[in-house]
Design a protein around this motif. Sequence first.
Motif, short mmCIF file in Angstrom:
data_model
loop_
_atom_site.label_atom_id
_atom_site.label_comp_id
_atom_site.label_asym_id
_atom_site.label_seq_id
_atom_site.Cartn_x
_atom_site.Cartn_y
_atom_site.Cartn_z
N GLN A 39 1.02 -6.65 -2.31
CA GLN A 39 1.82 -7.62 -3.06
C GLN A 39 1.93 -7.20 -4.53
OE1 GLN A 39 -0.41 -8.29 -0.83
NE2 GLN A 39 0.55 -9.66 0.66
N GLU A 40 0.83 -6.67 -5.09
CA GLU A 40 0.88 -6.22 -6.48
C GLU A 40 1.73 -4.97 -6.62
OE1 GLU A 40 -2.99 -5.80 -8.16
OE2 GLU A 40 -3.77 -7.60 -7.18
N ARG A 41 1.69 -4.13 -5.60
CA ARG A 41 2.42 -2.87 -5.67
C ARG A 41 3.92 -3.08 -5.66
NH1 ARG A 41 3.21 1.31 -7.46
NH2 ARG A 41 2.55 3.38 -6.78
N GLN A 42 4.40 -4.11 -4.97
CA GLN A 42 5.84 -4.34 -4.90
C GLN A 42 6.33 -5.37 -5.92
OE1 GLN A 42 7.39 -6.48 -1.55
NE2 GLN A 42 5.40 -7.32 -1.00
N SER A 43 5.45 -5.75 -6.84
CA SER A 43 5.86 -6.69 -7.87
C SER A 43 6.70 -5.98 -8.93
CB SER A 43 4.62 -7.33 -8.53
OG SER A 43 3.89 -6.35 -9.25
N VAL A 44 7.31 -6.77 -9.81
CA VAL A 44 8.19 -6.21 -10.84
C VAL A 44 7.39 -5.45 -11.90
CG1 VAL A 44 9.98 -7.94 -10.53
CG2 VAL A 44 8.10 -8.41 -12.10
N ASP A 45 6.09 -5.70 -11.99
CA ASP A 45 5.26 -5.03 -12.98
C ASP A 45 4.73 -3.68 -12.49
OD1 ASP A 45 5.55 -7.19 -14.72
OD2 ASP A 45 3.87 -8.26 -13.81
N SER A 46 4.94 -3.38 -11.23
CA SER A 46 4.44 -2.14 -10.66
C SER A 46 5.27 -0.95 -11.14
CB SER A 46 4.45 -2.21 -9.14
OG SER A 46 3.98 -1.01 -8.57
N LYS A 47 4.65 0.23 -11.18
CA LYS A 47 5.33 1.45 -11.60
C LYS A 47 5.21 2.49 -10.50
CE LYS A 47 4.27 0.68 -16.50
NZ LYS A 47 3.62 1.23 -17.71
N GLY A 48 6.10 3.45 -10.53
CA GLY A 48 6.05 4.52 -9.55
C GLY A 48 6.64 4.12 -8.21
N LEU A 49 6.33 4.92 -7.18
CA LEU A 49 6.85 4.70 -5.84
C LEU A 49 5.73 4.25 -4.92
CD1 LEU A 49 8.94 8.00 -5.57
CD2 LEU A 49 9.71 5.78 -6.41
N TYR A 50 6.10 3.63 -3.81
CA TYR A 50 5.10 3.24 -2.83
C TYR A 50 5.75 3.27 -1.45
CZ TYR A 50 7.41 -1.33 -3.15
OH TYR A 50 8.33 -2.34 -3.16
N THR A 51 4.92 3.42 -0.43
CA THR A 51 5.37 3.50 0.95
C THR A 51 5.07 2.19 1.66
OG1 THR A 51 4.97 5.88 1.02
CG2 THR A 51 5.17 4.74 3.14
N VAL A 52 6.06 1.67 2.36
CA VAL A 52 5.89 0.44 3.14
C VAL A 52 5.57 0.80 4.58
CG1 VAL A 52 6.99 -1.69 3.90
CG2 VAL A 52 7.52 -0.76 1.65
N GLN A 53 4.40 0.41 5.04
CA GLN A 53 3.98 0.70 6.42
C GLN A 53 4.51 -0.39 7.34
OE1 GLN A 53 2.54 3.50 7.12
NE2 GLN A 53 2.02 4.16 5.05
N TYR A 54 5.83 -0.35 7.55
CA TYR A 54 6.47 -1.35 8.41
C TYR A 54 6.17 -1.02 9.87
CZ TYR A 54 10.15 -4.31 10.34
OH TYR A 54 10.84 -5.27 11.04
N PRO A 55 5.88 -2.00 10.75
CA PRO A 55 5.99 -3.46 10.53
C PRO A 55 4.69 -4.13 10.08
CG PRO A 55 5.69 -3.04 12.85
CD PRO A 55 5.70 -1.68 12.18
N GLU A 56 3.62 -3.33 9.90
CA GLU A 56 2.37 -3.95 9.43
C GLU A 56 2.54 -4.53 8.03
OE1 GLU A 56 2.54 -0.98 10.81
OE2 GLU A 56 1.54 -1.36 12.73
N GLU A 57 3.33 -3.86 7.20
CA GLU A 57 3.64 -4.35 5.86
C GLU A 57 5.13 -4.62 5.75
OE1 GLU A 57 0.23 -1.94 3.28
OE2 GLU A 57 2.28 -1.17 3.40
N LYS A 58 5.48 -5.69 5.06
CA LYS A 58 6.88 -6.06 4.90
C LYS A 58 7.14 -6.44 3.46
CE LYS A 58 7.02 -7.88 9.60
NZ LYS A 58 7.21 -9.08 10.45
#
Length: 271
Positions: A39-58
């Motif tokens: 949740q913190e990683r996909q917030s507007v304050d996060s920087k850089g890139l991240y990988t979404v492990q769908y469907p475990e993460e959405k």
Amino acid sequence: MYGLGILKGLGVTIRHFVNTYVEDVKLGARKATTGNSFQERQSVDSKGLYTVQYPEEKIAVPERFRFIPFLVTEDPDHPERPGQDWCTSCGICAKVCPPQCIWIVRGEDPVTKRPIPQPEAFFIDIDICMNCGFCAEFCPFDAIKMDHDYELADYDRTETHIFDKKALSKPFSYWMSIAPTTVYEEARDRGAWEHSDVVKELRKKGETPTPYTEPYQVAKMRFASGDTPAAAAVQEVATVAATGEDPETARLRRRKEALERKLALEAKANK
């Protein structure tokens, strides 16, 4: 001048690359303790890139996200109108629908055969629906809304993707859970939490609708307190929950009893 734009672009790429691993290191320790790193990683304050492990993460969808429409109904534990439709089958949504994927059958009184403001049947072909939101925008009763459920893939496209009234109906509390800001704005425009028809009836009787300034759960129960038919209905809901009665049977029974109370009050007022 020459090559400056390329250098700037490479600088942005390198900055994203570095920030990606810096953010991962910062959130590494908190992941084991809080479990909210995604949740913190996909917030507007996060920087850089991240990988979404769908469907475990959405990824969380924004409140204004639009997908297949659904019909708003009263909550099953509503004191006066449990499970009742907000839709009045006016047909405006079907008329403004660009791909014409909405079909409505208006209800009628079984005795007089006159139309009643309640849909007998309601269908939406989700394969044709373009998720434009026109139906929700034009509905004068706030009865049809855009859902956030986008996981509707299926192996059969002949019948399962034609949603009927049962599949489309969702309680008001669900709409509040996915779009609380919009729900408050609509209640503010209506002047109360109740359906617009209920607000009109209350004002005709000289009664005050439930103010939108109160929290919804408090407002819903406020007019059901004391020795009133509504309070008895609330007590009945609690009794049904304790006895384990079938939810659909209990909903239909409470709906019938609420209609009988309404007819009794109308008959008393006409005397």
